[in-house]
Structure formats: structure tokens, C-alpha cells
Design an enzyme around this catalytic site. Structure first.
Site, PDB file in Angstrom:
ATOM      1  CG  HIS A 142       4.478  -3.000  25.047  1.00 44.37           C
ATOM      2  ND1 HIS A 142       3.753  -3.577  23.994  1.00 44.37           N
ATOM      3  CD2 HIS A 142       5.274  -3.809  25.399  1.00 44.37           C
ATOM      4  CE1 HIS A 142       4.351  -4.613  23.695  1.00 44.37           C
ATOM      5  NE2 HIS A 142       5.137  -5.121  24.517  1.00 44.37           N
ATOM      6  NE  ARG A 189       4.396 -10.593  29.450  1.00 46.72           N
ATOM      7  CZ  ARG A 189       4.654 -10.641  28.215  1.00 46.72           C
ATOM      8  NH1 ARG A 189       3.913 -10.291  27.317  1.00 46.72           N
ATOM      9  NH2 ARG A 189       5.522 -11.629  27.577  1.00 46.72           N
ATOM     10  CE  LYS A 239      10.074 -12.108  19.296  1.00 47.99           C
ATOM     11  NZ  LYS A 239       9.421 -11.614  20.494  1.00 47.99           N
ATOM     12  CB  SER A 248       2.265  -8.103  20.922  1.00 43.88           C
ATOM     13  OG  SER A 248       2.676  -6.715  21.430  1.00 43.88           O
TER      14      SER A 248
HETATM   15  O1  PNS Z   1       9.466  -7.470  22.271  1.00 41.72           O
HETATM   16  P1  PNS Z   1      10.690  -8.647  22.197  1.00 41.72           P
HETATM   17  O2  PNS Z   1      10.276  -9.483  20.863  1.00 41.72           O
HETATM   18  O3  PNS Z   1      10.767  -9.415  23.354  1.00 41.72           O
HETATM   19  O4  PNS Z   1      11.967  -8.082  22.099  1.00 41.72           O
HETATM   20  C1  PNS Z   1      13.203  -8.720  21.738  1.00 41.72           C
HETATM   21  C2  PNS Z   1      14.458  -7.634  21.515  1.00 41.72           C
HETATM   22  C3  PNS Z   1      14.169  -6.725  20.361  1.00 41.72           C
HETATM   23  C4  PNS Z   1      14.883  -6.826  22.936  1.00 41.72           C
HETATM   24  C5  PNS Z   1      15.557  -8.548  21.504  1.00 41.72           C
HETATM   25  O5  PNS Z   1      15.518  -9.396  20.488  1.00 41.72           O
HETATM   26  C6  PNS Z   1      16.898  -8.014  20.936  1.00 41.72           C
HETATM   27  O6  PNS Z   1      17.505  -7.214  22.127  1.00 41.72           O
HETATM   28  N1  PNS Z   1      17.464  -7.769  19.748  1.00 41.72           N
HETATM   29  C7  PNS Z   1      18.564  -7.121  19.387  1.00 41.72           C
HETATM   30  C8  PNS Z   1      19.693  -8.081  19.048  1.00 41.72           C
HETATM   31  C9  PNS Z   1      20.505  -8.295  20.276  1.00 41.72           C
HETATM   32  O7  PNS Z   1      21.140  -7.433  20.557  1.00 41.72           O
HETATM   33  N2  PNS Z   1      20.388  -9.622  20.774  1.00 41.72           N
HETATM   34  C10 PNS Z   1      21.308  -9.981  21.640  1.00 41.72           C
HETATM   35  C11 PNS Z   1      20.606  -9.758  23.045  1.00 41.72           C
HETATM   36  S1  PNS Z   1      19.143 -10.946  23.210  1.00 41.72           S
END
Ligand code: PNS
Length: 160
Positions: free
Chosen positions: A17, A90, A41, A128
Site C-alpha cells: 500500500h 497486483r 469485512k 493484508s
Molecule cells: O481495501 P479494500 O477492501 O479492497 O477496499 C474496498 C473499498 C473500501 C475501496 C470499497 O469497498 C468501497 O469503495 N467502499 C465504499 C462503498 C462504496 O462506495 N461502494 C460502491 C463502490 S464498490
């Protein structure tokens, strides 16, 4: 001033990250690391802890802020006056999910772009979840985590 938003769960933030954050600073003037509440999560670290760890892991980088966010990502991006979401890619296995998220976010707000950056190849395998598994089994963490983050993760499993 170009602002990039780097969103994620960061449970915890890894060297992969941090590598993406450092790379994104070549493109934008400021990066906001947006730590998602993401209760679905069931993160190991709570939101204040994940923010603290992200701050520790990026304290050597200029023009980086760490903030919490909840709700729709595109709404948060707008609220910060940003136009770009930064995501790390990745391997091909990341593509499907990232592609769906980027297109969904574009559907929700045409004015928000998603930019994908590749972390250095030495981090291409790093997640992670895997780091947590290594930590839970007492393995070494120095190649995966900032030293301060590694100390906290180890402490977590010692207490557990
Ligand atoms: O590190 P991650 O778990 O891959 O991050 C995922 C994240 C937090 C970027 C995604 O779940 C997110 O954008 N959540 C906010 C809710 C949202 O906007 N959802 C619609 C787009 S997926």
C-alpha cells in the site's frame, strides 16, 4: 491542486500500500488515504487503529493525509474536491473486481476517474489477509509491514 483519494480497508496497511501511495505522489499533489469503516469485512483492527497504523506507515511521505470514510466512495471523493480514485493492481486476479468497482463508481459519478497503479513487483503477492495469517502463526513480518505496524500486529496476536 490535484488530489488523489486512495481508499481501502487497510487492515492493516502494508508496504505494498505504502509503495502505491509513494508512486501516486508522482501524479497528484496530495494523496488522501481514505480508510473505510467497512464493517462487512469485520476488520481485525477498528477504524481508529487502522487510521493510526496508516499514519505511522506513511509518516515519511510528504503531502499524505489519512482520514476515515463511510458511505459511498464517490460522495466522499467529491466532498474532498478530488477527481481521482487511486487503486493498486497486483495481478490479473485483482482485475475483475477492480474493473467492476471502477465502472460502478463511474456510473455513480461520471466526473470521478479511477487510476490504477502497479506496486513494485516485490509486493505483487502481498495482501493484508496473508500478512495477518503469517503474523498469527508467528512468522516474520519485516518484508511486509512498516516496523511500527509489525509491532502492533504481533502485539495483537500475543494478546489474543
Ligand atoms: O481495501 P479494500 O477492501 O479492497 O477496499 C474496498 C473499498 C473500501 C475501496 C470499497 O469497498 C468501497 O469503495 N467502499 C465504499 C462503498 C462504496 O462506495 N461502494 C460502491 C463502490 S464498490
Amino acid at each position: 491542486m490535484r488530489i488523489g483519494i486512495y481508499p481501502g480497508t487497510f487492515d492493516p496497511i502494508t508496504l505494498g500500500h505504502a509503495n502505491v501511495i509513494a508512486r501516486s505522489l508522482r501524479m497528484v499533489d496530495r494523496v488522501i488515504v481514505a480508510v473505510a469503516l467497512n464493517p462487512q469485512k469485520s476488520p481485525l483492527f477498528d477504524l481508529p487503529q487502522r487510521i493510526e497504523l496508516a499514519k505511522l506507515a506513511t509518516k515519511h511521505l510528504p503531502h499524505v493525509e489519512v482520514e476515515p470514510f463511510d458511505g459511498l466512495l464517490v460522495t466522499y471523493v467529491r466532498s474532498r474536491g478530488a477527481h481521482a480514485i487511486i487503486r493498486g493492481m497486483r495481478a490479473v486476479s485483482d482485475f475483475e473486481h477492480e474493473f467492476q468497482m471502477a465502472l460502478l463508481n463511474r456510473k455513480l459519478d461520471e466526473g470521478v476517474e479511477t487510476v490504477f497503479l502497479m506496486a513494485s513487483e516485490e509486493y505483487s503477492y502481498l495482501t493484508s489477509s496473508m500478512v495477518k495469517e503469517v503474523a498469527s502463526l508467528g512468522g516474520p513480518l519485516q518484508d511486509f509491514l512498516h516496523p511500527d505496524v509489525a509491532i502492533r500486529l504481533k502485539a495483537h496476536y500475543r494478546q489474543a
